[in-house]
Design a protein around this motif. Sequence first.
Motif, short mmCIF file in Angstrom:
data_model
loop_
_atom_site.label_atom_id
_atom_site.label_comp_id
_atom_site.label_asym_id
_atom_site.label_seq_id
_atom_site.Cartn_x
_atom_site.Cartn_y
_atom_site.Cartn_z
N ASP A 109 5.55 -13.11 79.77
CA ASP A 109 5.06 -13.12 81.09
C ASP A 109 4.07 -14.29 81.31
OD1 ASP A 109 4.57 -12.52 83.79
OD2 ASP A 109 3.02 -10.71 83.37
N VAL A 110 3.49 -14.71 82.51
CA VAL A 110 2.76 -15.96 82.74
C VAL A 110 1.64 -15.61 83.85
CG1 VAL A 110 4.41 -17.07 84.37
CG2 VAL A 110 2.74 -18.31 83.08
N ALA A 111 0.67 -16.19 83.64
CA ALA A 111 -0.49 -16.23 84.73
C ALA A 111 -0.94 -17.65 84.81
CB ALA A 111 -1.64 -15.52 84.42
N VAL A 112 -1.21 -18.07 86.28
CA VAL A 112 -1.76 -19.14 86.41
C VAL A 112 -3.14 -19.27 87.08
CG1 VAL A 112 -0.37 -19.27 88.71
CG2 VAL A 112 -1.13 -21.42 87.91
N THR A 113 -3.93 -20.05 87.03
CA THR A 113 -5.20 -20.24 87.60
C THR A 113 -5.31 -20.63 88.70
OG1 THR A 113 -5.75 -22.52 86.59
CG2 THR A 113 -6.48 -20.80 85.27
N GLN A 114 -6.34 -20.67 89.59
CA GLN A 114 -6.21 -20.89 91.13
C GLN A 114 -5.91 -22.43 91.38
OE1 GLN A 114 -9.40 -19.24 93.27
NE2 GLN A 114 -9.37 -17.12 92.42
N ASP A 115 -6.65 -23.26 90.42
CA ASP A 115 -6.61 -24.70 90.80
C ASP A 115 -5.06 -25.10 89.99
OD1 ASP A 115 -6.99 -24.39 87.81
OD2 ASP A 115 -8.85 -25.44 88.22
N GLY A 116 -4.36 -24.15 89.40
CA GLY A 116 -3.07 -24.53 88.78
C GLY A 116 -2.98 -25.45 87.54
N LYS A 117 -4.30 -25.67 86.96
CA LYS A 117 -4.59 -26.55 85.71
C LYS A 117 -4.25 -25.81 84.25
CE LYS A 117 -8.03 -29.50 88.08
NZ LYS A 117 -9.39 -29.91 87.92
N LYS A 118 -4.40 -24.45 84.38
CA LYS A 118 -4.20 -23.54 83.15
C LYS A 118 -3.14 -22.65 83.42
CE LYS A 118 -7.40 -25.79 80.59
NZ LYS A 118 -8.76 -25.12 80.42
N LEU A 119 -2.23 -22.54 82.64
CA LEU A 119 -1.08 -21.36 82.43
C LEU A 119 -1.48 -20.58 81.21
CD1 LEU A 119 2.13 -23.34 83.29
CD2 LEU A 119 0.57 -22.02 85.00
N TYR A 120 -1.31 -19.28 81.24
CA TYR A 120 -1.84 -18.38 80.29
C TYR A 120 -0.30 -17.65 80.19
CZ TYR A 120 -6.50 -19.78 80.54
OH TYR A 120 -7.83 -20.50 80.59
N PHE A 121 0.14 -17.35 78.72
CA PHE A 121 1.47 -16.79 78.80
C PHE A 121 1.63 -16.11 77.50
CE2 PHE A 121 2.31 -21.03 77.02
CZ PHE A 121 3.10 -20.58 75.81
N THR A 122 2.18 -14.89 77.51
CA THR A 122 2.47 -14.14 76.17
C THR A 122 3.85 -14.43 75.47
OG1 THR A 122 3.54 -12.44 77.59
CG2 THR A 122 1.17 -12.13 77.13
N ASN A 139 -2.02 -11.82 66.69
CA ASN A 139 -1.90 -10.63 65.93
C ASN A 139 -2.06 -9.54 66.78
OD1 ASN A 139 -2.15 -12.05 63.41
ND2 ASN A 139 -4.44 -11.93 63.39
N LEU A 140 -1.27 -9.40 67.89
CA LEU A 140 -1.13 -8.59 68.98
C LEU A 140 0.37 -7.83 68.69
CD1 LEU A 140 -2.21 -10.24 71.97
CD2 LEU A 140 -3.51 -8.53 70.84
N ARG A 141 0.47 -6.66 68.90
CA ARG A 141 1.50 -5.92 68.84
C ARG A 141 2.16 -5.63 70.00
NH1 ARG A 141 1.31 -3.07 63.45
NH2 ARG A 141 -0.79 -2.90 63.14
N PHE A 142 3.38 -6.53 70.23
CA PHE A 142 4.28 -6.70 71.61
C PHE A 142 3.26 -7.01 72.77
CE2 PHE A 142 8.39 -4.86 73.46
CZ PHE A 142 8.54 -6.23 74.28
N PRO A 143 2.40 -8.02 72.71
CA PRO A 143 1.79 -8.53 74.00
C PRO A 143 2.99 -8.63 75.17
CG PRO A 143 1.97 -10.39 72.60
CD PRO A 143 2.40 -9.21 71.88
N ASN A 144 2.69 -8.04 76.20
CA ASN A 144 3.81 -7.99 77.21
C ASN A 144 3.17 -8.83 78.48
OD1 ASN A 144 6.19 -7.39 79.14
ND2 ASN A 144 6.34 -5.48 78.08
N GLY A 145 2.73 -7.94 79.69
CA GLY A 145 2.44 -8.54 80.92
C GLY A 145 1.01 -9.06 80.61
N ILE A 146 0.81 -9.96 81.71
CA ILE A 146 -0.44 -10.87 81.74
C ILE A 146 -1.33 -11.02 82.90
CG2 ILE A 146 0.24 -13.07 81.44
CD1 ILE A 146 -1.84 -13.95 79.63
#
Length: 385
Positions: free
Chosen positions: A200-213, A253-260
Amino acid sequence: MNETEGLRFRRVHRPVITDELPEHRNKGSGTYSGKVFQVTLLSLGGFLLLPLLVIILILESPIHPEVFSLKEPPLMKGCWEPNLKLREAQRLFEDQISGPESITSIGDVLYAGTADGKIVKLIGRRIHTLTRLGKLPCGSREEESSCGRPLGIRVGPNGTLFVADAYLGLFQVNPTTGEATRLVSGGQVVAGSKLSFINDVAVTQDGKKLYFTDSSSRWQRRDYLHLIMEATADGRVLEYDTESRELTVVMENLRFPNGIQLLPDEESVLVAETTMARIRRVHVAGLNKGGMDTFIDNLPGFPDNIRPSSTGGYWVAMSAVRPNPGFSMLDFLSQRPWIKKFIFKVERDTERPAGVLRRGRLAGVLVETTTRRCPRREDDSQVSS
């Protein structure tokens, strides 16, 4: 002793000798029949058990499960009381699209990734194929890695789409033309571990950073049951800077990180740790950057996607229920790795491994959570199926 007494003695004892002979014969016959029955029974048992012994002793299990503990599932009462409100929802495009994992919208237009590798655009009652990230053919387990499997999908600040494909990587997609640009390649090694299962992926309001699992460095999406059963802590959260194009590991070290899901202050992300039936809060900026705590623990199911609700809370979709009262197969197996190994040894050659695990209660539920504990308002419908 005279002759008469001697004859009397022989007469007295002769019947005793005569009467014992048949008894000894019967005992010998019964013992022989019993031995034959025992030998037959043991031979039959050995014949039936031999394949199991071969499986247990010779075949190697494809998984190496770890022992971990889950708390007793919460009672489905109070804020966890089930209801049937989702069954009243209107079903859109039923049996017309295959496996839409995540959806997003721009105005009244919906976008989703499907199991056959497409990004579809849903306008009114019409379905348009916006783009295909992978290549044909699609449909089989073996073809999934080249076909692609779009999972998380979000809308950026300028109206562009960001898509997380389990195999192919992170993409930026034009919602009008369907032009796709790969930002992060799936399968590459980052900080010593492979991106094997981008989720999964999440994006900041300015679009400069993407966080994903990245759910696992060992297992791909098509082997997600192996990942769940093995329960290894090889999942990560990563950050991609769209300006510098730098890719860094935020948490591991996460066990099945899924939604973000990004929190409003954008200093933290919520991450569904599916195997552990909980949601973690990972600090990605600010004074606590690099830290992690538990946002909500011991959920009544195994969490998948997380999305914000209109009330300021978050909708959490559950892939499987942990009924209480009731029986949860995954809870039961968490401390019994030898059973997991045996299951996968038996079914290692099947296309859909661990079929026995699919016979449990896998109906999904949807939960809205507004705090780390049960929501305060008693009139909220919290668990729907």
